[in-house]
Write an enzyme that holds these catalytic residues in place. Structure first.
Site, PDB file in Angstrom:
ATOM      1  N   LYS A 159       0.848  -1.193   0.000  1.00  0.00           N
ATOM      2  CA  LYS A 159       0.000   0.000   0.000  1.00  0.00           C
ATOM      3  C   LYS A 159       0.884   1.243   0.000  1.00  0.00           C
ATOM      4  O   LYS A 159       1.720   1.420   0.878  1.00  0.00           O
ATOM      5  CB  LYS A 159      -0.896  -0.001   1.239  1.00  0.00           C
ATOM      6  CG  LYS A 159      -1.724   1.272   1.424  1.00  0.00           C
ATOM      7  CD  LYS A 159      -2.491   1.250   2.753  1.00  0.00           C
ATOM      8  CE  LYS A 159      -3.181   2.575   3.044  1.00  0.00           C
ATOM      9  NZ  LYS A 159      -3.848   2.596   4.359  1.00  0.00           N
ATOM     10  N   ASP A 170      -2.729  10.550   3.354  1.00  0.00           N
ATOM     11  CA  ASP A 170      -4.110  10.116   3.495  1.00  0.00           C
ATOM     12  C   ASP A 170      -4.898  11.082   4.363  1.00  0.00           C
ATOM     13  O   ASP A 170      -4.789  11.067   5.588  1.00  0.00           O
ATOM     14  CB  ASP A 170      -4.154   8.710   4.105  1.00  0.00           C
ATOM     15  CG  ASP A 170      -5.583   8.186   4.224  1.00  0.00           C
ATOM     16  OD1 ASP A 170      -6.464   8.718   3.514  1.00  0.00           O
ATOM     17  OD2 ASP A 170      -5.807   7.255   5.017  1.00  0.00           O
ATOM     18  N   LYS A 212     -10.437  12.720   7.779  1.00  0.00           N
ATOM     19  CA  LYS A 212      -9.956  12.402   9.119  1.00  0.00           C
ATOM     20  C   LYS A 212      -9.952  13.657   9.997  1.00  0.00           C
ATOM     21  O   LYS A 212      -9.925  14.775   9.485  1.00  0.00           O
ATOM     22  CB  LYS A 212      -8.510  11.873   9.042  1.00  0.00           C
ATOM     23  CG  LYS A 212      -8.324  10.557   8.321  1.00  0.00           C
ATOM     24  CD  LYS A 212      -6.841  10.208   8.237  1.00  0.00           C
ATOM     25  CE  LYS A 212      -6.601   8.900   7.536  1.00  0.00           C
ATOM     26  NZ  LYS A 212      -7.078   7.737   8.306  1.00  0.00           N
ATOM     27  N   ASP A 264       1.557   6.539   5.389  1.00  0.00           N
ATOM     28  CA  ASP A 264       0.589   5.551   4.901  1.00  0.00           C
ATOM     29  C   ASP A 264       1.077   4.825   3.652  1.00  0.00           C
ATOM     30  O   ASP A 264       0.347   4.008   3.091  1.00  0.00           O
ATOM     31  CB  ASP A 264      -0.752   6.241   4.625  1.00  0.00           C
ATOM     32  CG  ASP A 264      -1.941   5.329   4.885  1.00  0.00           C
ATOM     33  OD1 ASP A 264      -1.766   4.301   5.559  1.00  0.00           O
ATOM     34  OD2 ASP A 264      -3.047   5.644   4.410  1.00  0.00           O
ATOM     35  N   ASP A 324     -12.227   6.738   3.403  1.00  0.00           N
ATOM     36  CA  ASP A 324     -11.041   6.577   4.250  1.00  0.00           C
ATOM     37  C   ASP A 324     -10.631   5.107   4.373  1.00  0.00           C
ATOM     38  O   ASP A 324      -9.619   4.804   4.980  1.00  0.00           O
ATOM     39  CB  ASP A 324     -11.275   7.180   5.633  1.00  0.00           C
ATOM     40  CG  ASP A 324      -9.986   7.355   6.425  1.00  0.00           C
ATOM     41  OD1 ASP A 324      -8.913   7.460   5.789  1.00  0.00           O
ATOM     42  OD2 ASP A 324     -10.038   7.371   7.664  1.00  0.00           O
ATOM     43  N   GLU A 359      -9.421   3.429   2.000  1.00  0.00           N
ATOM     44  CA  GLU A 359      -8.887   3.511   0.635  1.00  0.00           C
ATOM     45  C   GLU A 359      -7.754   2.540   0.349  1.00  0.00           C
ATOM     46  O   GLU A 359      -7.534   2.142  -0.793  1.00  0.00           O
ATOM     47  CB  GLU A 359      -8.420   4.943   0.347  1.00  0.00           C
ATOM     48  CG  GLU A 359      -7.013   5.298   0.800  1.00  0.00           C
ATOM     49  CD  GLU A 359      -6.783   5.187   2.301  1.00  0.00           C
ATOM     50  OE1 GLU A 359      -5.643   4.874   2.688  1.00  0.00           O
ATOM     51  OE2 GLU A 359      -7.718   5.416   3.076  1.00  0.00           O
ATOM     52  N   ARG A 376      -7.368  -0.582   0.977  1.00  0.00           N
ATOM     53  CA  ARG A 376      -7.824  -1.867   0.431  1.00  0.00           C
ATOM     54  C   ARG A 376      -8.237  -1.744  -1.031  1.00  0.00           C
ATOM     55  O   ARG A 376      -8.221  -2.726  -1.768  1.00  0.00           O
ATOM     56  CB  ARG A 376      -8.967  -2.410   1.293  1.00  0.00           C
ATOM     57  CG  ARG A 376     -10.207  -1.579   1.324  1.00  0.00           C
ATOM     58  CD  ARG A 376     -11.107  -1.884   2.513  1.00  0.00           C
ATOM     59  NE  ARG A 376     -10.504  -1.436   3.771  1.00  0.00           N
ATOM     60  CZ  ARG A 376     -11.043  -1.628   4.965  1.00  0.00           C
ATOM     61  NH1 ARG A 376     -12.209  -2.250   5.057  1.00  0.00           N
ATOM     62  NH2 ARG A 376     -10.443  -1.195   6.050  1.00  0.00           N
TER      63      ARG A 376
END
Length: 507
Positions: free
Chosen positions: A266, A271, A278, A289, A348, A350, A352
């Site tokens: 990933k 993010d 968030k 991230d 959020d 995201e 996956r």
């Protein structure tokens, strides 16, 4: 360009004065009756004097404890360092990870000192390897964006390990430690990069830069190719940013390869959560991230540097998750590479989505195993804390990863994938939704990812594991052992050990 902190590693067997260093480090353990000076190269008289002074000096032998004393003439070093190694094993020996952490802690705290000799008890090549690895990871700093180096201390540049192990026998361990240290430190540096400097395009360029001189092939999908070939997960997450997403494939394919693995990472370079934004507090940490992508990149480069006869491919799924008029919305439906559709109920969730594209692409090459690495869920921190990664998936892969992590000295813990979680991912309008059962959210996310792992030639799902490193990839606390603040580089050593173990099992 990503710079790494390389260190010179060597061994010395006797006569410290012939190979002097600025500091001599000797170990102190926590004994049942107080601190115990461990085996060292000091004369009997000097060692007795130091042992007798430990309690007066406040030395306990606890991990990360370091006391500096004036050097002794007999050692040729200007500084004598008493480094805590913690408690001994029941048989009176020092665990390899304790050696690794003690060496890393000592070298980390000796920043500003050019060279050091580490004289921990090392009865075997594996002990030497542990000390060398700790030293290589302890000699790290990140100062790239400082306008002035005033007050900053350079990491130790040279380490000698005092040992009775033959230098020729120890050399492969030193070489491997150098490779691992470089890979871990390069991962840390990528994670530490501010999002103003590390974004999808620059991350892809960094991958090319780090791969230079190695027998690997780097292929980059830009936004046009991603759209043409249908990588809807990566494109969907990246829609809200002016910085367009990328997919990077890093392939090491030696002619004598006997096994084939794929690693999917990933790579969310920042993010915000997107439209499902968030809270502002702590959002700056979201530069990390992309740690999973940094891990799989540097794992493949380390495998290539070691010349292991295994085909290893890293898939870096890179995007920036931002809110804007172009961003994907809750309730949007996107089509992942390969055709499966996903209803995006939370923008959020995201990671996956980009990983789904990577898992499908990796599956098409039918590797022996697929391992994905991601800072995927806050639920991982709730379940396992800040230092232990969660591992889920096929039993054959998760058990092998746990064994590899134990050997590497990293903390992972296998978690189940309860079948009752899958129905919670059902969607009314698409093949599945990107969020489901909140309780056990780390496992729900893994169940989602499993939907995109393909089948092998026998029609069975390709052996697969998901590693959630949300907690251990980034250290907001104090440095400890060989681990600095911010990016940790965790999981690189585990994945390299996994590859080595896979080869050993098939030999």
């Amino acid at each position: 360009m990503v710079k790494t902190n390389d260190i010179i590693l060597g061994v010395i067997a006797k006569d410290l004065k012939k190979s002097p260093s600025d500091a001599l480090v000797i170990g102190v353990a926590q004994g049942s009756d107080g601190p115990v000076l461990l085996e060292n190269p000091l004369s009997a008289k000097a060692a007795e004097s130091v042992q007798g002074s430990l309690k007066l000096l406040g030395v306990s032998g606890a991990p990360d404890q370091s006391h500096r004393l004036p050097g002794l003439p007999e050692t040729g070093s200007g500084i004598l360092v008493l480094a805590g190694v913690g408690k001994l094993s029941e048989d009176g020996t020092i665990p390899e990870e304790a050696l690794r952490r003690a060496a890393g802690s000592a070298v980390r705290q000796l920043a500003g000192v050019p060279s050091a000799t580490l004289a921990f008890p090392t009865a075997s090549v594996t002990d030497v390897a542990a000390v060398a690895e700790g030293a290589a990871m302890g000699a790290y700093s990140y100062t790239e964006h400082r306008s002035s180096k005033d007050g900053l201390k350079d990491p130790v540049a040279k380490v000698l390990i005092f040992t009775g192990v033959d230098a020729k026998a120890a050399q492969p361990a030193l070489d491997r430690a150098s490779v691992l240290g470089r890979a871990v430190n390069a991962t840390r540096t990528l994670v530490n990069q501010p999002p103003s400097h590390l974004y999808p395009e620059s991350f892809a360029e960094s991958a090319k830069e780090l791969a230079k001189g190695l027998p690997v092939k780097v292929t980059v999908w830009d936004e046009k190719r991603l759209e043409k070939e249908g990588f809807g997960g990566i494109l969907g997450v990246g829609k809200g940013s002016t910085r367009q997403p990328r997919l990077v494939k890093v392939e090491y394919a030696p002619a004598k390869a006997t096994r084939k693995i794929a690693l999917v990472g990933k790579g969310i370079t920042f993010d915000t959560g997107g439209i499902s934004i968030k809270p502002a507090l702590g959002m700056g940490d979201m530069k990390s991230d992309m740690a999973g992508a940094a891990v799989v990149l540097n794992t493949v480069l380390a495998i290539a540097s070691l010349g292991l006869p295994i085909k290893a491919t890293a898939w870096l799924c890179i995007a920036e998750n931002m809110p804007s008029g172009a961003a994907q919305r809750p309730a949007d439906v996107l089509t992942v590479y390969g055709g499966k559709t996903v209803e995006v109920l939370n923008t959020d969730a995201e990671g996956r989505l980009v990983m789904a594209d990577g898992l499908v692409a990796a599956s098409l090459e039918m590797p022996d195993a697929i391992i994905d690495v991601a800072t995927l869920t806050g639920a991982q921190l709730i379940a396992l804390g800040l230092r232990t990664a969660g591992v889920m998936g096929s039993d054959s892969v998760t058990s092998a990863l746990k064994s590899a992590a134990d050997r590497a000295g990293e903390l992972v813990w296998p978690m189940p994938l309860p079948e009752e979680l899958r129905p919670s991912l059902d969607s009314q309008v698409a093949d599945l939704a990107n969020i489901g059962e909140r309780n056990g959210g780390m496992m729900t996310a893994a169940v989602f990812l499993r939907e995109f792992v393909g089948k092998n030639g026998d029609g069975q799902q390709i052996p697969w594991a998901h590693v959630d490193i949300a907690g251990p990839s980034f250290n907001n606390g104090s440095p400890y052992g060989y681990t600095p603040k911010q990016g940790t580089g965790c999981t690189v050593r585990t994945l390299v050990a996994y590859a080595e173990d896979l080869l050993a099992a098939s030999a």
